[in-house]
Design a protein around this motif. Sequence first.
Motif, short mmCIF file in Angstrom:
data_model
loop_
_atom_site.label_atom_id
_atom_site.label_comp_id
_atom_site.label_asym_id
_atom_site.label_seq_id
_atom_site.Cartn_x
_atom_site.Cartn_y
_atom_site.Cartn_z
N CYS A 55 34.83 48.07 40.34
CA CYS A 55 35.56 47.86 39.25
C CYS A 55 34.80 46.72 38.28
O CYS A 55 34.69 45.76 39.01
CB CYS A 55 37.14 47.33 39.45
N CYS A 58 37.48 43.31 38.50
CA CYS A 58 37.85 42.55 39.65
C CYS A 58 37.00 42.91 40.78
O CYS A 58 36.95 42.24 42.11
CB CYS A 58 39.32 43.03 40.47
N CYS A 75 39.48 49.43 37.74
CA CYS A 75 40.36 50.05 38.72
C CYS A 75 41.95 50.20 38.24
O CYS A 75 42.09 49.84 37.13
CB CYS A 75 40.41 49.23 40.01
N CYS A 78 43.41 46.65 37.20
CA CYS A 78 42.82 46.19 36.02
C CYS A 78 42.97 46.71 34.69
O CYS A 78 43.29 46.23 33.66
CB CYS A 78 41.29 45.90 36.37
#
Length: 268
Positions: A55, A58, A75, A78
């Motif tokens: 991601c 994150c 992801c 997020c």
Amino acid sequence: MAGVRGALGEALDVLASLVFPAPCRICEQTLLTASRIPICVACLDSFAPLAGPACQKCGRPFVSAVAMATAQPLCHLCRREVYRFDLARSFAAYNDAMVRAIVLLKYHEVTPLGAWFAARLAEMVARDPQAFAADVVVPVPLHATRLRERGYNQAELIARPLAKRLGLPLRTVLLVRTKPRPSKLKLTRKERWQTVRGAYAMRGDTKIDKLRVLLVDDVFTTGATLDACAQVLRKAGASRVVGLTVARVAPEWLAVPAEAVAEPAGHE
Ligand SMILES: [Zn+2]
Ligand SMILES: [Zn+2]
């Protein structure tokens, strides 16, 4: 002086390894080469750096096939804007060797290991200086009671040598943990989010207008800790908060129902 002391220190290490052959603190094989880190080369090599698709925000590792099929840079968390930090990255997966290494940091104050991890994190910063650009380095704090019991903060064992390598000031008294962690050893995913909610504050309402903060911790488990700290730092005026951790719990751990399994211990 530092150079002289460094050379002397190395000479003493060599001498010590000849006189007192030490076992690797992870696998217990006798260390063949003198090193400040009491861990053998094979164990250091068994850490699994996170280099695959992840991601963008994150750093949650993607299963390659899924990532390629969906071409999603973020992801599912997020995409829902769950985290209040700008970016988070970790050096390596929380595999067996790493679990033992983190124990050495957390309960045995193996300072040279903190320095070794700091070097790895500094390499990550060097590879993407723009993403990690910061004005201060801040270790995730422990609650005062916990700090008194343990005598040190393991996040600081990583953050201090990292700040030195990056030539940035280390700010250990900026953030405080106001709410202690429950005494229960293992927390579920849900409990992790609940216990860190409102658990951090700026010391004395310090303002840090427009500062870019590099937030350092040992393990990224759910991201709840970095998120809670980032929220406080942002409220105090930070313009950017980037989290760097040594290890990251694999998403498989987090995919199981929160009640079904206790996660490995994160920052405590
Ligand atoms: Zn070993
Ligand atoms: Zn994400």
